[in-house]
Design an enzyme around this catalytic site. Structure first.
Site, PDB file in Angstrom:
ATOM      1  N   ASP A  46       0.836  -1.199   0.000  1.00 42.37           N
ATOM      2  CA  ASP A  46       0.000   0.000   0.000  1.00 42.37           C
ATOM      3  C   ASP A  46       0.873   1.253   0.000  1.00 42.37           C
ATOM      4  OD1 ASP A  46      -2.146  -1.715   0.196  1.00 42.37           O
ATOM      5  OD2 ASP A  46      -2.467  -1.386   2.341  1.00 42.37           O
ATOM      6  N   ARG A  47       0.383   2.301  -0.601  1.00 38.52           N
ATOM      7  CA  ARG A  47       1.160   3.523  -0.766  1.00 38.52           C
ATOM      8  C   ARG A  47       1.702   4.112   0.549  1.00 38.52           C
ATOM      9  NH1 ARG A  47       0.016   8.240  -5.206  1.00 38.52           N
ATOM     10  NH2 ARG A  47       2.080   9.160  -5.038  1.00 38.52           N
TER      11      ARG A  47
END
Length: 230
Positions: free
Chosen positions: A67-68
């Site tokens: 995830d970012r």
């Protein structure tokens, strides 16, 4: 969040002819999406192109994602020979990934296995955890253990049996232990840099070409709370 890695500051943890493993910073997006932001995969290509003075296009295969707002280990395939072998390694769960997470609330059990059924809502890019199977849900299993009690947080080590959307984030939140900085899943305030305190710490696997055991550990982000974990 802004992309924080570039070809000049890329944190390479392991590299050979077939594989490159990097330490992803918070804000880096592994693969291109609707934001149009330059993905980490393109940064790695630029790094390879410059380092080896490669003419033309550089081959790079995305093996898995993070995830970012998370940090830590991301592996890429440098050859078309390695990519399907690495994909098989992950799909057959022969690559062991270990995560570290900082949570504010003490888990009721120091060590436990969490089993939920997760349902993803594409509209808000969020998953919901259910105790029982529901329509369109997928079973999610993780194991955690408490490594350390800090002044204000607890350090958990997590290993996954399944790889679901936002799995660690939603499962820890469901037991009252949202990850530090993770507003989406119930933490009360954001981290200053927009990150969440979830780090892909370690990866162990057998090299798909050399057939030798590889173990990679990603240094923690430069942050006082993470520093207290060591």
């Amino acid at each position: 969040m802004k992309l924080r890695s570039n070809k000049d500051n890329l944190q390479v943890l392991y590299e050979d002819n077939h594989i490159i493993i990097v330490n992803k910073r918070a804000g880096d997006i592994v693969q291109g999406d609707k934001t149009g932001d330059k993905p980490l995969s393109e940064v790695v290509k630029s790094y390879i192109k410059e380092k080896y003075k490669k003419p033309g296009n550089v081959y790079l295969g995305v093996v898995h994602r993070l995830d970012r707002p998370t940090t830590g280990i991301v592996m890429f395939a440098k050859t078309s020979k390695a990519l399907p072998r690495l994909n098989k390694l992950f799909s057959e769960k022969k690559a062991t990934k270990t995560y570290w997470a900082l949570v504010k609330n003490k888990p009721k059990k120091a060590n436990d296995t969490l089993i939920h059924w997760l349902k993803k809502n594409p509209k808000n890019n969020k998953s919901t955890a259910y105790i029982k199977e529901t329509s369109d849900s997928k079973k999610a299993i993780l194991h955690y253990k408490t490594l350390k009690a800090l002044d204000n947080y607890y350090l958990l080590e997590i290993s996954l049996e399944t790889g679901r959307h936002h799995q660690i984030r939603v499962q820890l939140s469901s037991i009252g232990c949202p990850i530090k900085g993770d507003l989406k899943y119930g933490f009360d305030r954001s981290n200053k840099d927009g990150s969440i305190s979830l780090h892909a710490r370690q990866l162990e696997f057998t090299h798909p070409v050399k057939n030798e055991a590889i173990k990679v550990i990603a240094p923690l982000p430069n942050d006082p709370v993470w520093d207290a974990c060591l």
